[in-house]
Write an enzyme that holds these catalytic residues in place. Structure first.
Site, PDB file in Angstrom:
ATOM      1  CG  ASN A   1       1.522 -63.725   3.696  1.00  0.00           C
ATOM      2  OD1 ASN A   1       2.948 -64.473   3.824  1.00  0.00           O
ATOM      3  ND2 ASN A   1       0.778 -63.599   2.537  1.00  0.00           N
TER       4      ASN A   1
ATOM      5  CD  GLU B   1       1.696 -63.437  -3.205  1.00  0.00           C
ATOM      6  OE1 GLU B   1       2.208 -63.828  -1.799  1.00  0.00           O
ATOM      7  OE2 GLU B   1       1.507 -61.724  -3.001  1.00  0.00           O
TER       8      GLU B   1
ATOM      9  CB  SER C   1      -3.414 -52.652  -0.165  1.00  0.00           C
ATOM     10  OG  SER C   1      -2.479 -52.816  -1.725  1.00  0.00           O
TER      11      SER C   1
HETATM   12  P1  13P Z   1      -0.427 -56.532   0.998  1.00  0.00           P
HETATM   13  O1  13P Z   1      -0.916 -56.289   1.807  1.00  0.00           O
HETATM   14  O2  13P Z   1       0.750 -56.377   0.586  1.00  0.00           O
HETATM   15  O3  13P Z   1      -1.156 -56.171  -0.752  1.00  0.00           O
HETATM   16  O4  13P Z   1      -0.954 -58.566   0.046  1.00  0.00           O
HETATM   17  C1  13P Z   1      -1.887 -58.593   1.069  1.00  0.00           C
HETATM   18  C2  13P Z   1      -1.556 -60.437   1.091  1.00  0.00           C
HETATM   19  O5  13P Z   1      -1.507 -60.975   0.136  1.00  0.00           O
HETATM   20  C3  13P Z   1      -2.009 -61.565   2.534  1.00  0.00           C
HETATM   21  O6  13P Z   1      -1.578 -62.693   2.153  1.00  0.00           O
END
Ligand code: 13P
Length: 265
Positions: free
Chosen positions: A12, A106, A222
């Site tokens: 993503n 988000e 993460s």
């Molecule tokens: P990170 O891997 O940057 O923590 O983001 C995870 C995420 O929201 C993938 O949709």
């Protein structure tokens, strides 16, 4: 339950890489990704750039075809067309790709998406032959107060209800604890595995054993090349939805380790 599910590693890209940068990055990673995935049947790799960069990345993937690399959008609206300024219809998305991320935390946090909206979007995705990757997960306060199971149950029941039986097993769910997203504080495979086990059980109660056995559930939050091995070694975790690390060549390492781990008998 049967363990014959094809693993998925999805990237993503969020609001990063406009068309030029997206094209350059796709050209950088595609040759190696293509080579890796060509050698292993049971993996699907999905790149999800910003919608405006999808055509640029599509040009690169069309020029270097790799059967197990697909593209996805990060969002879409559920209506077919009309006066919805700034939105993308399912048919528009389907012209360029075959996957769509829905209900990312988000979107829920900054754009007020509810489980009901997410549910309508998933139904629209089915109608247009798009594979929905539906995100769920609890926030830090909910995690710390021990409310994770309750939050997950409510999200699964509201955002994943009323699917046609024959479509239910085609859904991909990404369990992304909000406290692990972009924080460098990934969950452990044990924590993620327990929640994912619960999700599969809830799905079993809603749609029966076949749909529950074919449902792919990914972990997100993460994920890096250094920790992916731990997650995909867990029998309930079918892969990962990767944010930050999908913008770097580390994404190749994540795919490599997923293949290496899932390949083991
Ligand atoms: P990170 O891997 O940057 O923590 O983001 C995870 C995420 O929201 C993938 O949709």
């Amino acid at each position: 339950m049967a363990q014959s599910r094809t693993a998925i590693v999805a990237g993503n890209w969020k609001m990063n890489y406009g068309p030029k940068q997206a094209s350059a990055f796709a050209m950088e990673i595609l040759p190696e990704l293509g080579q890796l995935t060509r050698g292993y049947q049971d993996i699907l790799c999905i790149l999800c750039p910003p919608a405006i960069s999808l055509p640029a990345v599509r040009e690169v993937t069309d020029a270097m075809p790799a059967p197990r690399i697909e593209l996805g959008a990060q969002n879409m609206y559920f209506e077919e067309q009309g006066a919805y300024t700034g939105e993308l219809s399912p048919a528009m998305v389907r012209e360029l790709c075959s996957n769509v991320i829905l209900g990312h935390s988000e979107r829920r946090t900054y754009f007020a998406e509810t489980d009901e909206v997410v549910n309508r979007k998933v139904q629209a995705a089915f109608k247009h032959n798009l594979r929905p990757i539906v995100c769920i997960g609890e926030n830090l306060a909910q995690y710390e107060s021990g409310a994770t199971q309750e939050v997950i149950r409510a999200q699964v029941q509201a955002s994943l209800s009323n699917f046609p039986a024959e479509k239910a097993g085609e859904v991909v769910i990404a369990y992304e604890p909000i406290w692990a997203i972009g924080t460098g504080r990934a969950a452990t495979a044990k924590i993620a595995g327990e929640v994912i086990h619960l999700i599969r059980k809830l799905y079993h109660d809603m749609y029966g054993p076949e749909a529950a056995a074919s449902l792919r559930i990914l972990y997100g939050g993460s994920v890096t090349g250094a920790n992916i091995g731990e997650f995909v070694a867990h029998p309930d975790i079918d892969g990962a939805l990767v944010g930050g690390a999908s913008l770097k060549p580390d994404f190749i390492e994540i795919v490599r380790k997923t293949i290496a781990t899932k390949q083991k008998p």
